[in-house]
Design a protein around this motif. Structure first.
Motif, PDB file in Angstrom:
ATOM      1  N   SER A 138       3.803  27.072  -1.971  1.00 33.96           N
ATOM      2  CA  SER A 138       4.511  25.789  -2.029  1.00 33.96           C
ATOM      3  C   SER A 138       3.773  24.738  -1.214  1.00 33.96           C
ATOM      4  O   SER A 138       3.081  25.051  -0.243  1.00 33.96           O
ATOM      5  N   LEU A 139       3.958  23.497  -1.612  1.00 35.06           N
ATOM      6  CA  LEU A 139       3.485  22.341  -0.864  1.00 35.06           C
ATOM      7  C   LEU A 139       4.509  21.228  -1.029  1.00 35.06           C
ATOM      8  O   LEU A 139       5.225  21.181  -2.037  1.00 35.06           O
ATOM      9  N   ARG A 140       4.531  20.340  -0.046  1.00 34.29           N
ATOM     10  CA  ARG A 140       5.411  19.173  -0.136  1.00 34.29           C
ATOM     11  C   ARG A 140       4.577  17.917   0.057  1.00 34.29           C
ATOM     12  O   ARG A 140       3.957  17.735   1.107  1.00 34.29           O
ATOM     13  N   LEU A 141       4.562  17.086  -0.945  1.00 37.10           N
ATOM     14  CA  LEU A 141       3.841  15.824  -0.875  1.00 37.10           C
ATOM     15  C   LEU A 141       4.794  14.721  -0.418  1.00 37.10           C
ATOM     16  O   LEU A 141       5.975  14.720  -0.769  1.00 37.10           O
ATOM     17  N   SER A 142       4.235  13.804   0.349  1.00 36.39           N
ATOM     18  CA  SER A 142       5.004  12.661   0.830  1.00 36.39           C
ATOM     19  C   SER A 142       4.265  11.376   0.489  1.00 36.39           C
ATOM     20  O   SER A 142       3.035  11.354   0.426  1.00 36.39           O
ATOM     21  N   CYS A 143       5.026  10.323   0.304  1.00 37.04           N
ATOM     22  CA  CYS A 143       4.434   9.022   0.023  1.00 37.04           C
ATOM     23  C   CYS A 143       5.317   7.949   0.640  1.00 37.04           C
ATOM     24  O   CYS A 143       6.535   7.972   0.483  1.00 37.04           O
ATOM     25  N   ALA A 144       4.677   7.036   1.338  1.00 36.88           N
ATOM     26  CA  ALA A 144       5.400   5.919   1.918  1.00 36.88           C
ATOM     27  C   ALA A 144       4.653   4.634   1.620  1.00 36.88           C
ATOM     28  O   ALA A 144       3.425   4.585   1.678  1.00 36.88           O
TER      29      ALA A 144
ATOM     30  N   ALA B  24      14.281   6.230   4.170  1.00 35.13           N
ATOM     31  CA  ALA B  24      13.514   5.013   4.430  1.00 35.13           C
ATOM     32  C   ALA B  24      13.149   4.366   3.102  1.00 35.13           C
ATOM     33  O   ALA B  24      12.909   5.047   2.105  1.00 35.13           O
ATOM     34  N   LYS B  25      13.108   3.047   3.088  1.00 33.98           N
ATOM     35  CA  LYS B  25      12.793   2.337   1.865  1.00 33.98           C
ATOM     36  C   LYS B  25      11.420   2.733   1.353  1.00 33.98           C
ATOM     37  O   LYS B  25      10.468   2.847   2.122  1.00 33.98           O
ATOM     38  N   ASN B  26      11.330   2.917   0.055  1.00 32.56           N
ATOM     39  CA  ASN B  26      10.057   3.165  -0.620  1.00 32.56           C
ATOM     40  C   ASN B  26       9.324   4.392  -0.110  1.00 32.56           C
ATOM     41  O   ASN B  26       8.107   4.361   0.139  1.00 32.56           O
ATOM     42  N   THR B  27      10.074   5.476   0.092  1.00 28.93           N
ATOM     43  CA  THR B  27       9.464   6.768   0.375  1.00 28.93           C
ATOM     44  C   THR B  27       9.870   7.738  -0.724  1.00 28.93           C
ATOM     45  O   THR B  27      10.985   7.676  -1.239  1.00 28.93           O
ATOM     46  N   VAL B  28       8.967   8.619  -1.056  1.00 26.38           N
ATOM     47  CA  VAL B  28       9.242   9.597  -2.101  1.00 26.38           C
ATOM     48  C   VAL B  28       8.537  10.897  -1.750  1.00 26.38           C
ATOM     49  O   VAL B  28       7.482  10.897  -1.118  1.00 26.38           O
ATOM     50  N   TYR B  29       9.154  12.002  -2.153  1.00 25.87           N
ATOM     51  CA  TYR B  29       8.627  13.319  -1.858  1.00 25.87           C
ATOM     52  C   TYR B  29       8.519  14.129  -3.142  1.00 25.87           C
ATOM     53  O   TYR B  29       9.251  13.899  -4.106  1.00 25.87           O
ATOM     54  N   LEU B  30       7.630  15.092  -3.126  1.00 29.97           N
ATOM     55  CA  LEU B  30       7.511  16.028  -4.233  1.00 29.97           C
ATOM     56  C   LEU B  30       7.400  17.428  -3.655  1.00 29.97           C
ATOM     57  O   LEU B  30       6.388  17.769  -3.038  1.00 29.97           O
ATOM     58  N   GLN B  31       8.459  18.199  -3.816  1.00 27.48           N
ATOM     59  CA  GLN B  31       8.448  19.593  -3.389  1.00 27.48           C
ATOM     60  C   GLN B  31       7.915  20.421  -4.540  1.00 27.48           C
ATOM     61  O   GLN B  31       8.491  20.418  -5.627  1.00 27.48           O
ATOM     62  N   MET B  32       6.833  21.123  -4.299  1.00 32.31           N
ATOM     63  CA  MET B  32       6.166  21.895  -5.343  1.00 32.31           C
ATOM     64  C   MET B  32       6.240  23.370  -4.980  1.00 32.31           C
ATOM     65  O   MET B  32       5.681  23.796  -3.961  1.00 32.31           O
ATOM     66  N   ASN B  33       6.950  24.132  -5.788  1.00 31.60           N
ATOM     67  CA  ASN B  33       7.096  25.571  -5.583  1.00 31.60           C
ATOM     68  C   ASN B  33       6.450  26.332  -6.734  1.00 31.60           C
ATOM     69  O   ASN B  33       6.183  25.764  -7.781  1.00 31.60           O
ATOM     70  N   SER B  34       6.227  27.603  -6.509  1.00 36.99           N
ATOM     71  CA  SER B  34       5.634  28.464  -7.541  1.00 36.99           C
ATOM     72  C   SER B  34       4.386  27.828  -8.139  1.00 36.99           C
ATOM     73  O   SER B  34       4.226  27.771  -9.368  1.00 36.99           O
TER      74      SER B  34
ATOM     75  N   GLN C 141       0.849  -1.194   0.000  1.00 40.34           N
ATOM     76  CA  GLN C 141       0.000   0.000   0.000  1.00 40.34           C
ATOM     77  C   GLN C 141       0.875   1.232   0.000  1.00 40.34           C
ATOM     78  O   GLN C 141       1.868   1.297   0.719  1.00 40.34           O
ATOM     79  N   LEU C 142       0.500   2.213  -0.820  1.00 41.23           N
ATOM     80  CA  LEU C 142       1.197   3.490  -0.853  1.00 41.23           C
ATOM     81  C   LEU C 142       0.277   4.547  -0.243  1.00 41.23           C
ATOM     82  O   LEU C 142      -0.871   4.673  -0.650  1.00 41.23           O
ATOM     83  N   GLN C 143       0.797   5.276   0.705  1.00 42.22           N
ATOM     84  CA  GLN C 143       0.021   6.294   1.404  1.00 42.22           C
ATOM     85  C   GLN C 143       0.603   7.656   1.096  1.00 42.22           C
ATOM     86  O   GLN C 143       1.746   7.945   1.474  1.00 42.22           O
ATOM     87  N   ALA C 144      -0.193   8.484   0.416  1.00 46.37           N
ATOM     88  CA  ALA C 144       0.244   9.834   0.069  1.00 46.37           C
ATOM     89  C   ALA C 144      -0.361  10.838   1.033  1.00 46.37           C
ATOM     90  O   ALA C 144      -1.472  10.653   1.530  1.00 46.37           O
ATOM     91  N   SER C 145       0.384  11.903   1.284  1.00 40.26           N
ATOM     92  CA  SER C 145      -0.109  12.961   2.164  1.00 40.26           C
ATOM     93  C   SER C 145       0.538  14.280   1.767  1.00 40.26           C
ATOM     94  O   SER C 145       1.489  14.306   0.981  1.00 40.26           O
ATOM     95  N   GLY C 146       0.014  15.358   2.317  1.00 40.12           N
ATOM     96  CA  GLY C 146       0.617  16.657   2.097  1.00 40.12           C
ATOM     97  C   GLY C 146      -0.173  17.584   1.198  1.00 40.12           C
ATOM     98  O   GLY C 146       0.203  18.743   1.025  1.00 40.12           O
TER      99      GLY C 146
END
Length: 113
Positions: free
Chosen positions: A16-22, A73-83, A2-7
């Protein structure tokens, strides 16, 4: 797996926003992780991908504004969104691939003008 996204959330244009997924329940590491998005009335589209060796790929519409990264951490990804722009408004889906594709449930990003 299962992948859980947040942010996600509501932000004004230029913000700006920062999305996270684990991912949980996985015993392997995804070769590729990334983000796609789907705006109302439109098809799902690629936003950004990152490989397990750090190679990245971005949609032209977000180059220079968004940055994808993988966590320690294994299988984590982020998306930093600016402008952020109103046209970035969409549901953002986390994605993992290692022989098969896995999708998260999506997190809503709303950018007001």
């Amino acid at each position: 797996v299962q992948l859980q996204a947040s942010g996600g959330g509501l932000v004004q244009a230029g913000g700006s926003l920062r999305l996270s997924c684990a991912a949980s329940g996985s015993i392997f590491s995804f070769n590729i992780m990334g983000w796609h998005r789907q705006a109302p009335g439109k098809q799902r589209e690629l936003v950004a991908l990152i490989s397990n060796i750090g190679s990245t790929n971005y949609a032209d519409s977000v180059k220079g504004r968004f940055t994808i990264s993988r966590g320690n951490a294994k299988n984590t990804v982020y998306l930093q969104m600016n402008s952020l722009k109103p046209e970035d408004t969409a549901v953002y889906y986390c994605y993992g691939y290692s022989g098969s594709a896995y999708w998260g449930q999506g997190t809503l990003v709303t950018v007001s003008s």
